[in-house]
Scaffold this active site. Structure first.
Site, PDB file in Angstrom:
ATOM      1  N   THR A 189      33.347  38.120  26.539  1.00  0.00           N
ATOM      2  CA  THR A 189      33.914  39.079  27.496  1.00  0.00           C
ATOM      3  C   THR A 189      32.919  39.371  28.605  1.00  0.00           C
ATOM      4  OG1 THR A 189      34.912  41.278  27.727  1.00  0.00           O
ATOM      5  CG2 THR A 189      33.108  41.091  26.138  1.00  0.00           C
ATOM      6  N   HIS A 190      33.480  39.815  29.770  1.00  0.00           N
ATOM      7  CA  HIS A 190      32.622  40.311  30.860  1.00  0.00           C
ATOM      8  C   HIS A 190      32.896  41.782  31.070  1.00  0.00           C
ATOM      9  CE1 HIS A 190      34.224  36.239  31.589  1.00  0.00           C
ATOM     10  NE2 HIS A 190      32.944  35.929  31.694  1.00  0.00           N
ATOM     11  N   ARG A 239      43.689  28.667  38.510  1.00  0.00           N
ATOM     12  CA  ARG A 239      44.005  29.636  37.454  1.00  0.00           C
ATOM     13  C   ARG A 239      42.978  30.776  37.462  1.00  0.00           C
ATOM     14  NH1 ARG A 239      44.063  27.193  31.647  1.00  0.00           N
ATOM     15  NH2 ARG A 239      42.040  28.166  31.540  1.00  0.00           N
ATOM     16  N   ARG A 271      35.347  32.921  18.001  1.00  0.00           N
ATOM     17  CA  ARG A 271      35.124  33.537  19.315  1.00  0.00           C
ATOM     18  C   ARG A 271      36.253  34.559  19.482  1.00  0.00           C
ATOM     19  NH1 ARG A 271      36.461  29.521  23.766  1.00  0.00           N
ATOM     20  NH2 ARG A 271      34.359  28.717  23.490  1.00  0.00           N
ATOM     21  N   ASP A 274      39.281  25.821  21.477  1.00  0.00           N
ATOM     22  CA  ASP A 274      39.795  26.910  22.323  1.00  0.00           C
ATOM     23  C   ASP A 274      41.195  27.301  21.864  1.00  0.00           C
ATOM     24  OD1 ASP A 274      37.567  26.967  23.973  1.00  0.00           O
ATOM     25  OD2 ASP A 274      38.481  25.791  25.578  1.00  0.00           O
ATOM     26  N   GLY A 296      42.230  37.004  25.780  1.00  0.00           N
ATOM     27  CA  GLY A 296      43.375  36.080  25.918  1.00  0.00           C
ATOM     28  C   GLY A 296      43.760  35.982  27.378  1.00  0.00           C
TER      29      GLY A 296
HETATM   30  C1  LIG Z   1      33.226  32.097  26.880  1.00  0.00           C
HETATM   31  C2  LIG Z   1      34.671  32.406  27.057  1.00  0.00           C
HETATM   32  C3  LIG Z   1      35.616  31.614  26.435  1.00  0.00           C
HETATM   33  C4  LIG Z   1      36.978  31.904  26.554  1.00  0.00           C
HETATM   34  N1  LIG Z   1      37.889  31.177  25.849  1.00  0.00           N
HETATM   35  C5  LIG Z   1      39.186  31.527  25.882  1.00  0.00           C
HETATM   36  C6  LIG Z   1      40.143  30.887  25.055  1.00  0.00           C
HETATM   37  O1  LIG Z   1      39.837  29.974  24.271  1.00  0.00           O
HETATM   38  N2  LIG Z   1      41.437  31.283  25.147  1.00  0.00           N
HETATM   39  C7  LIG Z   1      41.830  32.292  25.997  1.00  0.00           C
HETATM   40  O2  LIG Z   1      43.018  32.645  26.009  1.00  0.00           O
HETATM   41  N3  LIG Z   1      40.954  32.912  26.791  1.00  0.00           N
HETATM   42  C8  LIG Z   1      39.642  32.566  26.754  1.00  0.00           C
HETATM   43  N4  LIG Z   1      38.745  33.229  27.547  1.00  0.00           N
HETATM   44  C9  LIG Z   1      39.237  34.130  28.631  1.00  0.00           C
HETATM   45  C10 LIG Z   1      39.418  35.543  28.136  1.00  0.00           C
HETATM   46  O3  LIG Z   1      40.493  35.596  27.236  1.00  0.00           O
HETATM   47  C11 LIG Z   1      39.693  36.507  29.308  1.00  0.00           C
HETATM   48  O4  LIG Z   1      40.833  36.126  29.991  1.00  0.00           O
HETATM   49  C12 LIG Z   1      38.562  36.604  30.306  1.00  0.00           C
HETATM   50  O5  LIG Z   1      37.321  36.579  29.689  1.00  0.00           O
HETATM   51  C13 LIG Z   1      38.671  37.940  31.098  1.00  0.00           C
HETATM   52  O6  LIG Z   1      38.603  39.034  30.209  1.00  0.00           O
HETATM   53  P1  LIG Z   1      37.318  39.991  30.064  1.00  0.00           P
HETATM   54  O7  LIG Z   1      37.189  40.356  28.622  1.00  0.00           O
HETATM   55  O8  LIG Z   1      36.140  39.370  30.663  1.00  0.00           O
HETATM   56  O9  LIG Z   1      37.723  41.338  30.767  1.00  0.00           O
HETATM   57  P2  LIG Z   1      38.310  41.649  32.281  1.00  0.00           P
HETATM   58  O10 LIG Z   1      38.577  43.093  32.207  1.00  0.00           O
HETATM   59  O11 LIG Z   1      39.392  40.716  32.559  1.00  0.00           O
HETATM   60  O12 LIG Z   1      37.067  41.322  33.160  1.00  0.00           O
HETATM   61  C14 LIG Z   1      35.966  42.188  33.325  1.00  0.00           C
HETATM   62  C15 LIG Z   1      35.305  41.868  34.657  1.00  0.00           C
HETATM   63  O13 LIG Z   1      34.717  40.570  34.599  1.00  0.00           O
HETATM   64  C16 LIG Z   1      34.917  39.864  35.810  1.00  0.00           C
HETATM   65  N5  LIG Z   1      35.741  38.684  35.512  1.00  0.00           N
HETATM   66  C17 LIG Z   1      36.442  38.446  34.397  1.00  0.00           C
HETATM   67  N6  LIG Z   1      36.999  37.227  34.424  1.00  0.00           N
HETATM   68  C18 LIG Z   1      36.667  36.701  35.621  1.00  0.00           C
HETATM   69  C19 LIG Z   1      36.951  35.468  36.271  1.00  0.00           C
HETATM   70  N7  LIG Z   1      37.676  34.522  35.697  1.00  0.00           N
HETATM   71  N8  LIG Z   1      36.436  35.269  37.493  1.00  0.00           N
HETATM   72  C20 LIG Z   1      35.665  36.200  38.088  1.00  0.00           C
HETATM   73  N9  LIG Z   1      35.362  37.371  37.539  1.00  0.00           N
HETATM   74  C21 LIG Z   1      35.849  37.633  36.325  1.00  0.00           C
HETATM   75  C22 LIG Z   1      35.593  40.812  36.755  1.00  0.00           C
HETATM   76  O14 LIG Z   1      34.603  41.445  37.506  1.00  0.00           O
HETATM   77  C23 LIG Z   1      36.270  41.795  35.835  1.00  0.00           C
HETATM   78  O15 LIG Z   1      36.442  43.045  36.435  1.00  0.00           O
HETATM   79  C24 LIG Z   1      37.392  32.984  27.390  1.00  0.00           C
HETATM   80  C25 LIG Z   1      36.446  33.791  28.020  1.00  0.00           C
HETATM   81  C26 LIG Z   1      35.099  33.524  27.838  1.00  0.00           C
HETATM   82  C27 LIG Z   1      34.106  34.446  28.472  1.00  0.00           C
END
Ligand SMILES: Cc1cc2nc3c(=O)[nH]c(=O)nc-3n(C[C@H](O)[C@H](O)[C@H](O)COP(=O)(O)OP(=O)(O)OC[C@H]3O[C@@H](n4cnc5c(N)ncnc54)[C@H](O)[C@@H]3O)c2cc1C
Length: 300
Positions: A218-219, A280, A176, A125, A180
């Site tokens: 990403t979501h 967090r 991946r 990670d 962030g």
């Molecule tokens: C498999 C995976 C591994 C990851 N590993 C790392 C890593 O090694 N280092 C790092 O810095 N970050 C990591 N992340 C976190 C990533 O950087 C983002 O902070 C996180 O995924 C939210 O960004 P998003 O692209 O989903 O978009 P956003 O615009 O933040 O989210 C889109 C939508 O998804 C939903 N959503 C997103 N996150 C959440 C949550 N936590 N709880 C509930 N709903 C949520 C919400 O409905 C939101 O509107 C990881 C994420 C995933 C999916």
């Protein structure tokens, strides 16, 4: 409603842990390895791959670092013996990165050695920007020996394009890509939502064009749609990419991707340190706190 959700998150620390668990059980598989294995079994049955994370970044002693190493090795053994479609995700600070870099390197090496013998993939990670250089350095040194290792790149960081270029040049870009999670300063990070998205897609495209493996983590519906168009236009092979999501987040979208034939991996955290991780997650998405609270009262 935003202020209401933020307020809920702000007052959460005064509640007992058992109450917080009501919020957290959605994002965390449980406290024990058995809990994580059972969650992964369910996910595998639903057609999802998984990556298991033993919670516990930023430990304070080398004994804790060695304990984290042993816990990760137990996860590897369990993945192998239960024949799960799963890998391991590891944070280097949980192995002592901030205390003793050499010990952290040796701990990570030990994990990769066991993982290689058991044929399990391990992703390192990425944590906050103070650790980016050392994390990539350790990845570089170990990746020469272990092809079963991958790293993570954050699209919010301005340096990421250069990092990806260099990893590609060295032929070790199994990455991946995520936005962030850490709140970095504007000197080193893009702050505008759309700029972070543009950089995300640019990095993903660089990798897919070069046939490097990408975990599209990403979501964000816009990024998922743009990635799907890119995958189609570049005629990517199924083995070139997978989507990745966090446990408990956007489960509907997860199902849609699987039903359309794309590989999807769910990040499954578990362990004694579930509390810090959950706080967090909820701080990151206060909307979820309000949503869960509403459901609790309606059900109640
Ligand atoms: C498999 C995976 C591994 C990851 N590993 C790392 C890593 O090694 N280092 C790092 O810095 N970050 C990591 N992340 C976190 C990533 O950087 C983002 O902070 C996180 O995924 C939210 O960004 P998003 O692209 O989903 O978009 P956003 O615009 O933040 O989210 C889109 C939508 O998804 C939903 N959503 C997103 N996150 C959440 C949550 N936590 N709880 C509930 N709903 C949520 C919400 O409905 C939101 O509107 C990881 C994420 C995933 C999916």
């Amino acid at each position: 409603m935003k202020w209401f959700n933020r307020m809920i998150v702000a007052v959460l620390p005064i509640f007992p842990k058992s109450f917080i668990w009501l919020f957290s059980c959605r994002y965390v598989a449980g406290i024990t390895l058995k809990d994580a294995l059972s969650k992964v079994e369910t996910l595998n049955r639903e057609g999802c791959r998984a990556t298991i994370d033993v919670l516990g970044e930023d430990i304070e002693t080398l004994e804790e670092a060695d304990r984290s190493r042993e816990e990760s090795i137990q996860v590897l053994e369990a993945i192998h013996s239960h024949r799960l479609d799963a890998g391991l995700s590891v944070k280097l600070t949980s192995l002592g990165l901030r205390i003793d870099r050499d010990r952290c390197f040796e701990n990570m090496r030990c994990i990769l050695q066991r993982a290689k013998a058991l044929n399990v993939f391990v992703r390192i990670d990425m944590e906050d920007a103070t650790t980016t250089d050392s994390t990539l350095e350790i990845y570089r040194s170990l990746r020469r020996e272990f092809s079963n290792a991958g790293a993570v790149i954050q699209s919010c960081l301005k340096r990421s394009e250069t990092d990806v270029h260099e990893l590609m040049k060295d032929g070790i870009a199994n990455l991946r890509i995520c936005k962030g999670i850490y709140n970095e300063s504007p000197e080193i990070a893009f702050k505008k939502r759309e700029t972070v998205r543009r950089q995300y897609m640019m990095l993903t495209e660089m990798l897919l064009r070069d046939r490097c493996f990408v975990g599209i983590a990403t979501h964000d519906k816009k990024l998922i749609d743009r990635s799907l168009s890119l995958i189609e236009s570049l005629q990517c092979r199924k083995s070139d990419y997978e989507f990745q999501m966090l446990l408990g987040v956007t489960e509907k979208m997860r199902g849609v991707l699987i039903d359309s034939g794309h590989a999807l991996r769910v990040y499954v955290p578990f362990g004694r340190h579930w509390y810090a991780y959950s706080m967090r997650r909820l701080r990151e998405n206060p909307g979820m706190a309000g949503h869960i609270l509403k459901n609790l009262f309606i059900r109640g």
